[in-house]
Scaffold this active site. Sequence first.
Site, PDB file in Angstrom:
ATOM      1  N   HIS A 110      46.864  79.755 101.610  1.00 13.26           N
ATOM      2  CA  HIS A 110      48.233  80.199 100.967  1.00 13.26           C
ATOM      3  C   HIS A 110      48.523  81.503 101.386  1.00 13.26           C
ATOM      4  O   HIS A 110      47.623  82.351 101.309  1.00 13.26           O
ATOM      5  CB  HIS A 110      47.968  80.033  99.438  1.00 13.26           C
ATOM      6  N   ASN A 112      51.786  84.681 100.667  1.00 11.17           N
ATOM      7  CA  ASN A 112      53.348  85.063  99.957  1.00 11.17           C
ATOM      8  C   ASN A 112      53.281  86.340 100.260  1.00 11.17           C
ATOM      9  O   ASN A 112      52.520  87.282  99.855  1.00 11.17           O
ATOM     10  CB  ASN A 112      53.054  84.462  98.525  1.00 11.17           C
ATOM     11  N   VAL A 113      54.557  86.809 100.635  1.00 11.47           N
ATOM     12  CA  VAL A 113      55.336  88.121 100.633  1.00 11.47           C
ATOM     13  C   VAL A 113      56.348  87.994  99.733  1.00 11.47           C
ATOM     14  O   VAL A 113      57.713  87.301 100.034  1.00 11.47           O
ATOM     15  CB  VAL A 113      54.997  88.769 101.982  1.00 11.47           C
ATOM     16  N   ARG A 114      56.782  89.020  98.767  1.00 13.17           N
ATOM     17  CA  ARG A 114      57.960  88.887  98.176  1.00 13.17           C
ATOM     18  C   ARG A 114      58.549  90.211  97.554  1.00 13.17           C
ATOM     19  O   ARG A 114      57.504  91.254  97.580  1.00 13.17           O
ATOM     20  CB  ARG A 114      57.573  87.969  96.667  1.00 13.17           C
ATOM     21  N   HIS A 148      38.122  88.309 105.833  1.00 13.60           N
ATOM     22  CA  HIS A 148      38.272  89.306 105.230  1.00 13.60           C
ATOM     23  C   HIS A 148      38.064  90.456 106.128  1.00 13.60           C
ATOM     24  O   HIS A 148      38.678  91.609 105.728  1.00 13.60           O
ATOM     25  CB  HIS A 148      37.162  89.414 104.170  1.00 13.60           C
ATOM     26  N   HIS A 178      39.155  77.528  83.042  1.00 16.04           N
ATOM     27  CA  HIS A 178      38.739  76.198  82.492  1.00 16.04           C
ATOM     28  C   HIS A 178      37.678  75.732  83.517  1.00 16.04           C
ATOM     29  O   HIS A 178      36.881  74.672  82.969  1.00 16.04           O
ATOM     30  CB  HIS A 178      39.947  75.361  82.226  1.00 16.04           C
ATOM     31  N   GLY A 261      64.948  77.896  86.979  1.00 12.86           N
ATOM     32  CA  GLY A 261      65.884  76.993  87.674  1.00 12.86           C
ATOM     33  C   GLY A 261      65.950  76.861  89.078  1.00 12.86           C
ATOM     34  O   GLY A 261      67.026  76.728  89.644  1.00 12.86           O
ATOM     35  N   GLY A 262      64.935  77.284  89.864  1.00 12.08           N
ATOM     36  CA  GLY A 262      64.719  77.230  91.256  1.00 12.08           C
ATOM     37  C   GLY A 262      64.693  75.742  91.735  1.00 12.08           C
ATOM     38  O   GLY A 262      64.379  74.777  90.816  1.00 12.08           O
ATOM     39  N   ARG A 263      64.824  75.609  92.940  1.00 12.33           N
ATOM     40  CA  ARG A 263      64.732  74.025  93.654  1.00 12.33           C
ATOM     41  C   ARG A 263      63.302  73.483  93.346  1.00 12.33           C
ATOM     42  O   ARG A 263      62.337  74.083  93.940  1.00 12.33           O
ATOM     43  CB  ARG A 263      65.360  74.326  95.071  1.00 12.33           C
TER      44      ARG A 263
END
Length: 315
Positions: A110, A112-114, A148, A178, A261-263
């Site tokens: 995975h 992600n850049v945001r 790494h 958990h 409310g995203g897709r």
Amino acid sequence: MTTGPANVDAVLAYLRELQNRICAGLEQIDGKARFRSDTWQRAEGGGGDSRVLRDGGIFEQAGVNFSHVKGAKLPPSATAQRPELAGAAWEAMGVSLVIHPTNPYIPTTHANVRFFNADSGAQSAWWFGGGFDLTPFYPFDEDVLHWHRTAQRACEPFGADVYREHKDWCDRYFFLKHRNETRGVGGLFFDDLNAWGFERCFAYQRSVGDHFLDAYLPIVARRSAMSWGERERQFQLYRRGRYVEFNLVYDRGTSFGLQSGGRTESILMSMPPLARWEYDWHPASGSPEARLYEEFLRPRDWLRELDSRSTSTPV
């Protein structure tokens, strides 16, 4: 809270180029399937381009999403730690990807850049976030070490402590409380990054995004020809269940997407196409499956511990 001006257009241009580059790299190594592109619009503002590859030569499913969405009021998941921004208008943009290979010896991954920009009138702020992490089912020391080392190289220009801090943050974030286990062997995770100023923060986001293919593709190339059978497949599907549990219970990105409310199809693209659960299952002592639990599903100093004993075969 104010963080100075941000060049939103530059961030958007980089994210679109990164999506294209990652999709091209994955298609090339897969050698069979191509990404399907679904462009979409959001009623409240903005839209995106969701790209999914299915049933390829290597990848059972790979999704690489770009989104740029806007709203009049930040959802609770984004203001839990920033109450001063409650009710602020906002825009969020990013590239997010999850790759589920068919071969159980190739790890899931995975990245992600945001970028977020928010303005309540009285308060305004922007911040970067992102990272990448690796989830092997049958780990190889040399793969974890390569992963790494590449993460460390992405961080090196930005300070001696950045890799350690963001590696530790990744271990804390991708942790299933958990189950009392990490989701995989970690990598990098950062959020709310604005203290360095826009240009340096943006450069760091680019470095993380640019190092993803360097980190992942050599592992895919090493493992793609390994033979596997029903035992390995069933264990892969069982461990994929942990991915589902994390995304639905803990992941902030999933919560933000659904609350804003995203897709839905794009948000849940991260789910594996097949997964399974089994009541009270435990690996046999001394098995390759047990090694995952005993040695890898906990925070470790991978660079220090594995550098002197990397191996090309699981033990």
